[in-house]
Design a protein around this motif. Structure first.
Motif, mmCIF file in Angstrom:
data_model
loop_
_atom_site.group_PDB
_atom_site.id
_atom_site.type_symbol
_atom_site.label_atom_id
_atom_site.label_comp_id
_atom_site.label_asym_id
_atom_site.label_seq_id
_atom_site.Cartn_x
_atom_site.Cartn_y
_atom_site.Cartn_z
ATOM 1 N N VAL A 178 -10.706 -41.967 -10.366
ATOM 2 C CA VAL A 178 -10.674 -40.604 -10.326
ATOM 3 C C VAL A 178 -10.259 -40.149 -8.868
ATOM 4 O O VAL A 178 -10.832 -40.697 -7.796
ATOM 5 N N THR A 179 -9.277 -39.150 -8.818
ATOM 6 C CA THR A 179 -8.965 -38.881 -7.692
ATOM 7 C C THR A 179 -9.236 -37.292 -7.210
ATOM 8 O O THR A 179 -8.351 -36.534 -8.518
ATOM 9 N N TYR A 180 -9.806 -36.836 -6.258
ATOM 10 C CA TYR A 180 -9.980 -35.427 -6.034
ATOM 11 C C TYR A 180 -9.307 -34.948 -4.894
ATOM 12 O O TYR A 180 -9.409 -35.662 -3.760
ATOM 13 N N THR A 181 -8.410 -33.740 -5.198
ATOM 14 C CA THR A 181 -8.007 -33.209 -3.833
ATOM 15 C C THR A 181 -8.270 -31.831 -3.880
ATOM 16 O O THR A 181 -8.299 -31.224 -4.960
ATOM 17 N N LEU A 202 -7.711 -30.415 -7.406
ATOM 18 C CA LEU A 202 -7.197 -31.042 -8.766
ATOM 19 C C LEU A 202 -7.968 -32.225 -8.956
ATOM 20 O O LEU A 202 -8.043 -32.967 -7.760
ATOM 21 N N ALA A 203 -8.403 -32.369 -10.201
ATOM 22 C CA ALA A 203 -8.962 -33.797 -10.438
ATOM 23 C C ALA A 203 -7.907 -34.713 -11.180
ATOM 24 O O ALA A 203 -7.617 -34.096 -12.301
ATOM 25 N N GLN A 204 -7.790 -35.928 -10.778
ATOM 26 C CA GLN A 204 -6.837 -36.618 -11.574
ATOM 27 C C GLN A 204 -7.485 -38.041 -11.918
ATOM 28 O O GLN A 204 -8.085 -38.704 -11.062
ATOM 29 N N ASN A 205 -7.775 -38.238 -13.477
ATOM 30 C CA ASN A 205 -8.584 -39.194 -14.041
ATOM 31 C C ASN A 205 -7.484 -40.154 -14.628
ATOM 32 O O ASN A 205 -6.769 -39.893 -15.565
ATOM 33 N N MET A 206 -7.306 -41.367 -14.020
ATOM 34 C CA MET A 206 -6.311 -42.461 -14.557
ATOM 35 C C MET A 206 -7.154 -43.547 -15.479
ATOM 36 O O MET A 206 -8.096 -44.238 -14.932
ATOM 37 N N GLN A 207 -6.821 -43.357 -16.656
ATOM 38 C CA GLN A 207 -7.499 -44.346 -17.916
ATOM 39 C C GLN A 207 -6.622 -45.725 -17.721
ATOM 40 O O GLN A 207 -5.527 -45.803 -18.359
ATOM 41 N N GLN A 208 -7.129 -46.693 -17.429
ATOM 42 C CA GLN A 208 -6.314 -47.935 -17.518
ATOM 43 C C GLN A 208 -6.052 -48.224 -19.003
ATOM 44 O O GLN A 208 -5.150 -48.991 -19.201
ATOM 45 N N PHE A 214 -5.097 -37.916 -16.830
ATOM 46 C CA PHE A 214 -5.683 -36.662 -17.134
ATOM 47 C C PHE A 214 -5.867 -35.848 -15.928
ATOM 48 O O PHE A 214 -6.593 -36.452 -14.923
ATOM 49 N N THR A 215 -5.329 -34.721 -15.881
ATOM 50 C CA THR A 215 -5.503 -33.643 -14.742
ATOM 51 C C THR A 215 -6.301 -32.528 -15.036
ATOM 52 O O THR A 215 -6.135 -31.909 -16.356
#
Length: 378
Positions: A178-181, A202-208, A214-215
């Protein structure tokens, strides 16, 4: 002599401790201030490291004071006058023995009380500082890693405490990064812990699994950052933190509690006693060596070099006897060999100093042999 020994001991101890303490303090300053800690934390940490630094410097300061006092007395011809009035080396050594015992008492207080307590307190404060998430994140313009798998960055921190252009990446879960900016953020303390309140981000969730991203856009979002720091219990079961009474009473229990080998426990225990004895030995060896030999207008620099070499030899023996004790705890009496050997060496040198004829005959016997060996080599 005793007053001069104490004054010069204080001078040499101050100089040596200052050099080593400043060297350690500079590295600690870079680390603590770089992590956003206030200045008072730096001064507290450096003060807690001071007893260990002083303990390592006391034998050297005692040796330097004894050597310098005798060198100055010899250079001013006071030593020759005092010896001519009938003062034997044994009588002159009384002041050095008293001086060595005073330094040994200081060393005992450090080794048995101050150093273990300061090290344990330093470990507790380091743990408290490492749990201070707020201080770790308040550094602008740098990518910080407050915990494994976590990266934090903020471009600017305003005087009001507002964080501008914040980036937070949480990769602790391998299956979901998860990356938050956000353009603005605030650190808020509440009873549950520390929260990072982000605004317009913005929150970006990268599902492996499936490689899906998902943003989510948000106007404001609160993220608990207290979990970024491990809450494991602090471990004070270190051998260096154990008190001397506990080590004397039940060394096996200390070894079981700290996970240290029985030999390491015995080395730690008896090393605290031998450290005090080494202060007395260093002073006596330095003093006795400079008494040997006749008065010379060129000074006593040769005796100074010999005294330094003898002290280095004792320290080498001290290092050599440590290895077998670490392997076999029953060999702990070997730890006292350098101190007892140093005392015997000082007594022998004082005996030679009282009998200059014996020393002169030894020198006369060695000198022709050395000249013949030198001529043969040429």
């Amino acid at each position: 002599m005793l007053s001069q020994l104490m004054v010069l001991f204080g001078f040499f101890a101050l100089v040596l401790v200052s050099i080593f303490w400043i060297n350690k303090a500079v590295r600690m300053f870079d680390k603590l201030i770089g992590d956003g800690q206030p200045a008072w934390v730096f001064f507290e940490f450096t003060a807690l490291t001071l007893p260990a630094v002083i303990g390592s410097m006391l034998p050297i300061a005692a040796f330097a004071a004894a050597v310098y006092v005798v060198h100055r007395l010899s250079a001013d011809s006071e030593l020759a006058v005092v010896q001519a009035t009938g003062y034997s080396p044994w009588r002159l050594a009384r002041a050095v023995v008293v001086f060595g015992l005073i330094v040994a008492l200081m060393m005992s207080i450090l080794a048995h009380l101050l150093i273990p307590n300061s090290l344990s307190q330093l470990r507790m404060r380091e743990d408290e500082v490492s749990r201070n998430v707020t201080a770790q994140l308040l550094t602008a313009g740098e990518f910080l890693h407050p915990a494994p798998g976590v990266t934090f960055y903020t471009r600017e921190i305003t005087p009001e405490g507002e964080l501008r252009d914040v980036f937070l990446s949480d990769r602790r879960n391998p299956g979901s990064a998860v990356t938050y900016t956000s353009s603005r953020a605030y650190l808020v303390q509440d009873p549950a812990g520390t929260r990072l309140v982000m605004v317009a981000g913005l929150a970006q969730n990268m599902q492996q699994s499936g490689q899906k991203l998902f943003t989510t856009h948000f106007e404001d979002f609160s993220h608990d950052i207290s979990s970024l720091v491990s809450r494991d219990a602090i471990n004070l079961n270190k051998l260096a933190f154990a008190g001397t009474p506990e080590l004397l009473r039940d060394p096996q229990a200390v070894a079981a509690r700290t996970g240290a080998a029985p030999g390491a426990v015995m080395a730690e225990l008896h090393g605290r006693f031998t450290a005090a004895l080494m202060c007395l030995v260093a002073a006596l060896v330095g003093f006795a060596t400079l008494l040997v030999g006749a008065f010379s207008r060129f000074g006593v620099w040769r005796q100074v070099l010999v005294a330094f070499g003898l002290l280095v030899g004792l320290k080498l023996i001290e290092s050599a006897v440590l290895a077998p004790v670490l392997v076999t705890a029953a060999l702990w009496p070997l730890l006292y060999l350098p101190s007892l050997g140093g005392l015997a060496l000082a007594v022998g040198i004082l005996w030679l100093a009282q009998r200059p004829g014996v020393w002169r005959r030894i020198a006369n016997a060695i000198w022709p042999w050395w000249r013949r060996a030198r001529g043969a080599g040429a």
